[in-house]
Every structure is written in C-alpha cells, then in structure tokens.
Write a protein that holds these residues in place. Structure first.
Motif, PDB file in Angstrom:
ATOM      1  N   ASP A 171     -15.546  29.455 -32.065  1.00 38.48           N
ATOM      2  CA  ASP A 171     -15.430  28.989 -30.682  1.00 38.48           C
ATOM      3  C   ASP A 171     -14.968  30.092 -29.737  1.00 38.48           C
ATOM      4  O   ASP A 171     -15.093  29.943 -28.523  1.00 38.48           O
ATOM      5  N   ASP A 172     -14.430  31.179 -30.267  1.00 40.34           N
ATOM      6  CA  ASP A 172     -14.025  32.294 -29.411  1.00 40.34           C
ATOM      7  C   ASP A 172     -15.229  33.065 -28.876  1.00 40.34           C
ATOM      8  O   ASP A 172     -15.139  33.719 -27.828  1.00 40.34           O
ATOM      9  N   LEU A 173     -16.346  32.989 -29.589  1.00 42.57           N
ATOM     10  CA  LEU A 173     -17.516  33.787 -29.217  1.00 42.57           C
ATOM     11  C   LEU A 173     -18.663  32.956 -28.676  1.00 42.57           C
ATOM     12  O   LEU A 173     -19.503  33.475 -27.940  1.00 42.57           O
ATOM     13  N   ILE A 174     -18.730  31.682 -29.053  1.00 44.99           N
ATOM     14  CA  ILE A 174     -19.813  30.823 -28.580  1.00 44.99           C
ATOM     15  C   ILE A 174     -19.241  29.432 -28.379  1.00 44.99           C
ATOM     16  O   ILE A 174     -18.916  28.734 -29.334  1.00 44.99           O
ATOM     17  N   GLU A 178     -15.835  25.975 -22.989  1.00 47.45           N
ATOM     18  CA  GLU A 178     -14.781  26.859 -22.490  1.00 47.45           C
ATOM     19  C   GLU A 178     -15.357  28.242 -22.222  1.00 47.45           C
ATOM     20  O   GLU A 178     -15.124  29.189 -22.962  1.00 47.45           O
ATOM     21  N   PRO A 179     -16.165  28.394 -21.169  1.00 48.55           N
ATOM     22  CA  PRO A 179     -16.788  29.698 -20.899  1.00 48.55           C
ATOM     23  C   PRO A 179     -15.782  30.797 -20.580  1.00 48.55           C
ATOM     24  O   PRO A 179     -16.000  31.960 -20.909  1.00 48.55           O
ATOM     25  N   GLU A 180     -14.677  30.449 -19.941  1.00 44.45           N
ATOM     26  CA  GLU A 180     -13.677  31.453 -19.603  1.00 44.45           C
ATOM     27  C   GLU A 180     -13.025  32.016 -20.864  1.00 44.45           C
ATOM     28  O   GLU A 180     -12.753  33.225 -20.958  1.00 44.45           O
ATOM     29  N   ARG A 181     -12.786  31.167 -21.822  1.00 46.81           N
ATOM     30  CA  ARG A 181     -12.220  31.617 -23.103  1.00 46.81           C
ATOM     31  C   ARG A 181     -13.178  32.558 -23.812  1.00 46.81           C
ATOM     32  O   ARG A 181     -12.771  33.600 -24.338  1.00 46.81           O
ATOM     33  N   VAL A 182     -14.467  32.230 -23.811  1.00 43.38           N
ATOM     34  CA  VAL A 182     -15.473  33.085 -24.455  1.00 43.38           C
ATOM     35  C   VAL A 182     -15.534  34.443 -23.765  1.00 43.38           C
ATOM     36  O   VAL A 182     -15.595  35.496 -24.417  1.00 43.38           O
ATOM     37  N   ARG A 183     -15.503  34.435 -22.429  1.00 35.16           N
ATOM     38  CA  ARG A 183     -15.565  35.696 -21.677  1.00 35.16           C
ATOM     39  C   ARG A 183     -14.349  36.571 -21.993  1.00 35.16           C
ATOM     40  O   ARG A 183     -14.470  37.786 -22.190  1.00 35.16           O
TER      41      ARG A 183
END
Length: 353
Positions: A171-174, A178-183
């Motif tokens: 979930d950290d990469l895709i 949570e798009p902000e977390r991925v960014r």
C-alpha cells in the motif's frame, strides 16, 4: 598556378637522369607519391580532435597519459599525438545517459503475516553520466566502457530497489485511496536509492548518478486479471449497495409523503366536518328564526314536504281517508299572517293625491 601534385610530378620528371630506362623511370615517378601518401597517413594518425560532447582518453604504450575534456575551451579542438601503436586513444561520451530498467517483480512486506511475499512489478530508469576526467580513468579501469558500466549500474539498481521494496508495504507504493501517502513513500524511495547508489557509483566507476525515477508500479501480469475481476466484483457489489440504498430512500420518501397526505386529508376532513356542523347550525338557527316568526306557515310547509314524499315517486293512485290531520292543509289551508300595508310612494314634486 600549378597544384602541389603537378609540382611533385614536374620535380620528379626533372630529377630522373637521362640514361635510366622506362622501368626505372616509373619507379622514380612513384616514389614521390608513396612518400606523399605516407606523410598524409602519418599526419592523420598524429592528429586528433576533441569534440564538445566527449572525453578523449589517451594512452602511451597502454599506460594512461592524459584525458581531454571537450567541455573545456582549452582542451577541445585539434591535438597532436604519436602514431599508433605508440599512442592510442578512446572516446567516451560525456552527455547524459539513460538506463532503462525493465519491469522487475519486487517483493514487499506483509505486516499482517510478518512476511515478505507480496509481489509488485516496478519499471524504473536511471539518469547518469561520466563525472569528470578522473572519472573516465576509473570508468575504463573498473568497467571497461559505457556499455559495461550500464550493465553494472543496472545490477546495482535492481539489488538496491529490491532491498528497499522489502522494507515497504504494498500500500506504500500502490494505493488509490491514499495518493498522498504513495507520493511521499515513492519520494522517500527515490531519495534512498540516490543516496545508496550515488556515492558508490562515483567512487567505483567514476560516474555521477543524476536521478532515479519509478516509471510504473503495478501488479504482476499473472495476477492482473484476477485483480481486474475483483475490482469488477467490488464495483458490482457497490452498485448493488447504492441501488439498495436508493430503494430504501425511495420507500422512506413515499412513506413520508403518504403520512403527510394522510395528515393533510385528516385535517381537511376535520375542517369539512367543522364547516358542515357550522353550516347546519347556522341553517337550524335560520330555520328556527323563520319558524318563530310564523309557526303555522312553517307547519304548512312541513306538510307540503310530507305530501311530496307520500305522493311522489310517480304514484298515480293513492286511497286514503280524508279524516286525517295530514290532509287538513288541503281542506283548510292556513291563513297567511297579516303583513303591514306597503306605504304608497309619493311622486316627486306631487301633491300626494
């Protein structure tokens, strides 16, 4: 004006003695040409140029002699060297290089099971270039050339990327929620890769790592269809939930509307009953006042209504005794109550006679 070839030919013709035969004359004529070609070959092998977009690595009998940087005003241009095999040179591109890392399956951490078994496919690329003149020497000694350095950098990048992904969750990469977390996590991953690759690459291979980017992060191809099917199933379930919620809301609106209609109908019917009671009371009051003014006439009207009820409905023959109170009104009608005589009108301007 004669050309240099014509001058050589004329000089060779004048220098041939008169007693030499035709074969000797041919050999003597070709010697100047051979010497000219040899001089041109020596000039070509002893001269070289340094372009703006490259480094030139010069060796003497295999040992490093000097490195020319085309970005320098004093080192770019035409130079002299000893002919091969005394001195040799190699050209190294100094422009920005792009290393495309094909899609690799990387394992991420699963916190729930405390294991590294969730797979992602990551496409990345690396921008690099030869750092400086000293970097050219380290590059050629450690790797042998740009192609070899590209292979070494690809191996290092793949290893560092795999180690970094092993410390992250999927979930950290895709993660579409949570798009902000991925960014943020991708930027941390990029910075970590630059720190882990930049200095070692410069020290070992003499190359500068300019940037590292993740081009695409996706699920592996073998599970992609299953993921699509799951997404479709979730969308259908969500659509069913929305439809159910809509039906519930519609039923609630209908129930509220029916309740309001019932309340409004009840109020209207109560108002009808109230108005009808008021009208009937008013009618009774008017009727009573009329009855009090002339009771006998009112009784007469009531008898007429009774006659209408008895004699109505298309009855042609009815036999009854006349000695009944019902027919008193027919045999002995009541006298109307005396009324005041109307005052005669006096003509305007008349005498009243």
């Amino acid at each position: 004006m004669p050309t240099w070839a014509g001058a050589i030919h004329e000089a060779s013709r004048k220098s041939i003695p008169a007693g030499i035969g035709s074969e000797g004359r041919f050999v003597l004529k070709t010697i100047p040409w051979i010497l000219t070609g040899l001089a041109a070959f020596l000039a070509w092998t002893c001269l070289f140029t340094v372009d703006r977009t490259e480094f030139v690595y010069l060796t003497t009998l295999g040992a490093h002699a000097s490195t020319f940087d085309g970005a320098s005003e004093s080192q770019a241009g035409l130079h002299l060297r000893w002919p091969w095999p005394i001195q040799d040179l190699r050209r190294v591109d100094r422009r920005l290089q792009v290393l495309e890392l094909p899609g690799l399956e990387q394992l991420t951490r699963d916190i729930q099971r405390d294991a590294i078994d969730r797979t992602l496919t990551i496409d990345a690329y690396l921008l690099w270039r030869v750092a400086d003149s000293e970097g050219v020497d380290r590059l050629l000694r450690a790797a042998g050339g740009l192609d070899e350095a590209r292979q070494l950098l690809a191996q290092r990048l793949g290893g560092e990327l795999g180690a970094a992904c092993g410390r992250l969750q999927m979930d950290d990469l895709i993660n579409s929620k949570e798009p902000e977390r991925v960014r943020t996590e991708r930027e941390k991953l990029r910075s970590g890769l630059l720190a882990s690759l930049g200095q070692p690459a410069l020290e070992q291979y003499g190359v500068e790592v300019v940037d590292i980017r993740l081009r695409r992060v996706s699920h592996p191809a073998q599970v992609r269809q299953a993921i699509f099917d799951r997404i479709i199933s979730e969308r259908e379930r969500k659509a069913a939930e929305y439809q159910s919620m809509g039906e519930q809301e519609s039923a609630k609106i209908r129930a509220d509307a029916d309740r309001e209609i019932g309340q409004m109908r009840g109020k209207a019917e109560a108002e009808v009953v109230r108005l009808k009671g008021q009208s009937e009371a008013e009618a009774d009051r008017i009727r009573n006042e009329a009855q009090m003014k002339d009771p006998s006439f009112y009784a007469f009207l009531r008898k007429l209504e009774e006659y209408q009820r008895v004699l109505g409905d298309g009855k042609s023959t009815l036999l009854l005794s006349t000695h009944r109170e019902l027919f008193d009104a027919l045999l002995d009608p009541p006298n109307p109550a005396p009324t005041k005589a109307a005052t005669p009108l006096t003509p305007v301007g008349g005498s009243g006679k």
